[in-house]
Design a protein around this motif. Structure first.
Motif: not given
Length: 420
Positions: A206, A208, A262-263, A287-288, A317-318, A374-375, A380, A383
């Motif tokens: 995980n 980023a 993951k982000a 990737t977000p 998703d951005r 979140q990522h 969650t 959000q």
């Protein structure tokens, strides 16, 4: 005002009175997720070597590019278990953008503190500075995230720091390669039995990436934005079309997209405005991403720069967080060191004309906390801090931006586009 915010405000005022450069200031009008977390912070320096890399600085046209073992200095922030004798706080010895001017920067991390393993392993965040820059430029964010349960690794990119700025072509070649190498190196060091302080501490599955300017350029390429063939031929690009290694047209490039990432957060990523990507090559990003920019950025561009990448990365998703009336220094650099106050060009290399840097740093910490939580952690419930009306000026009452005190989100907008 909560106790942590009171303490932070008091420390900031004390630091100002003492003439200290502080990177841990939290303003009273900061959004809800901006304050530091509950964990204490440790920090250590690592020196690593990426073997057998192209030596772009020594490359000459028409000749094979020589190779070398590329050294990188890393700063690692992590949750720490302080002893009864240790108190939070420490000093970073660094320089201004003018490397001949040494400075001390004060924060909350304790040098070489024992890692806090009880709540680990922790997600990994890799931070990549601008050109030039250094591993402390975003230390306001690195400390903040470490206090919230991340291991954060900031890279000194060789040939691209305040102290060793060399040919721009080296930065173009090495940014994505450095980022991927550091991910793999931290994976080795965090393995059980590695004898490193990172052993068992990092959840590299995980991960980023956070990049600013040329760091953002690297991030876009690392997560799937392959370069255009045109970019490999630019006059200032590495010779012999070396950038073809990272071009979308190279079948080998797609194999380097790392699923552990993951982000990503890309702040004012450079390159779109001069042709490093187009709509077709940006389709490789899945990737977000949280993009961050000022809408008068005259370095990376906004409409034809960061915003264009945001709009054309259609399979990701951005989000796009915009600081209106901000230029290229929006959110990323730490507050201008006091030593720059008598030198306007040097001061301006950190500051923004229409925004307070600490306020921008606090806002970035807030959104980075929500986005990465979140990522990378599956939080969650965060959000709600991203489900906002696009323009903060359009929100009133219960529809005002979640986490912001009334009237404190002025000058911001947040756009969201889901992956197709």
């Amino acid at each position: 005002m909560n106790k942590a915010l009171l303490v932070s405000t008091a420390l900031a005022l004390t630091g100002m009175a003492l003439g200290q450069n502080r990177i841990d200031t939290i303003r009273p009008d900061s959004p809800a997720l901006a304050p530091y977390g509950e964990l204490q912070i440790g920090v250590q320096t690592l020196n690593v070597v990426h073997p057998n890399q192209l030596d772009i600085v020594k490359a000459t046209a028409g000749n094979p590019i020589p190779t070398y073992d590329r050294p990188l200095t890393l700063e690692v922030w992590y949750p720490a278990a302080l002893t009864a004798e240790q108190k939070p706080g420490g000093v970073y010895e660094t320089t201004t953008r003018d490397a001949s001017i040494p400075i001390q920067v004060h924060g909350k991390a304790v040098r070489n503190a024992t890692p806090q393993t009880a709540k680990g392993p922790y997600p990994l965040v890799i931070v990549s500075h601008g050109y030039p820059g250094n591993r402390y430029l975003l230390s306001h964010l690195t400390e903040n995230l470490a206090s919230k349960g991340y291991v954060v690794v900031a890279i000194d990119h060789t040939d691209s720091t305040f102290g060793d700025q060399k040919a721009f072509a080296s930065t173009l070649m090495n940014r994505p390669l450095d980022q991927l190498f550091v991910l793999n190196e931290i994976a080795k060091l965090s393995a059980q039995g590695s004898q490193s302080f990172l052993s068992g501490l990092v959840d590299v599955q995980n991960t980023a990436l956070v990049g600013y300017s040329m760091g953002g350029y690297g991030v876009v390429n690392t997560i799937g934005g392959g370069f255009t063939d045109f970019a490999t031929t630019l006059q200032f690009a590495p010779p012999s079309k070396a950038l073809a290694l990272r071009a979308a047209s190279n079948p080998e490039y797609a194999k380097t997209i790392d699923p552990r990432i993951k982000a990503a957060i890309a702040i004012a990523p450079w390159g779109m405005q001069v042709g490093f990507w187009n709509a077709q090559t940006l389709e490789g990003i899945k990737t977000p991403v949280l993009f961050v920019a000022g809408d008068i950025d005259d370095v990376s561009g906004y409409e034809k720069g960061t915003k264009a990448i945001f709009e054309q990365a259609i399979h990701a998703d951005r989000y796009l967080l915009t600081f209106h009336n901000a230029n290229h220094n929006a959110a990323a650099p730490m507050p201008a060191p006091l030593e720059t106050y008598s030198n306007f060009p040097l001061f301006e290399s950190y500051a923004e004309a229409a925004w307070d840097t600490v306020k921008m740093n606090n806002i970035l910490a807030h959104f980075a906390t929500a986005f990465l939580g979140q990522h990378l952690k599956g939080q969650t419930d965060l959000q709600k801090y991203l489900n906002l009306t696009e323009k903060s000026s359009e929100g009133t009452g219960d529809s005002y931006w979640e986490g912001f005190k009334p009237r404190t989100a002025v000058g911001l907008s947040l756009q969201h586009l889901p992956a197709r």
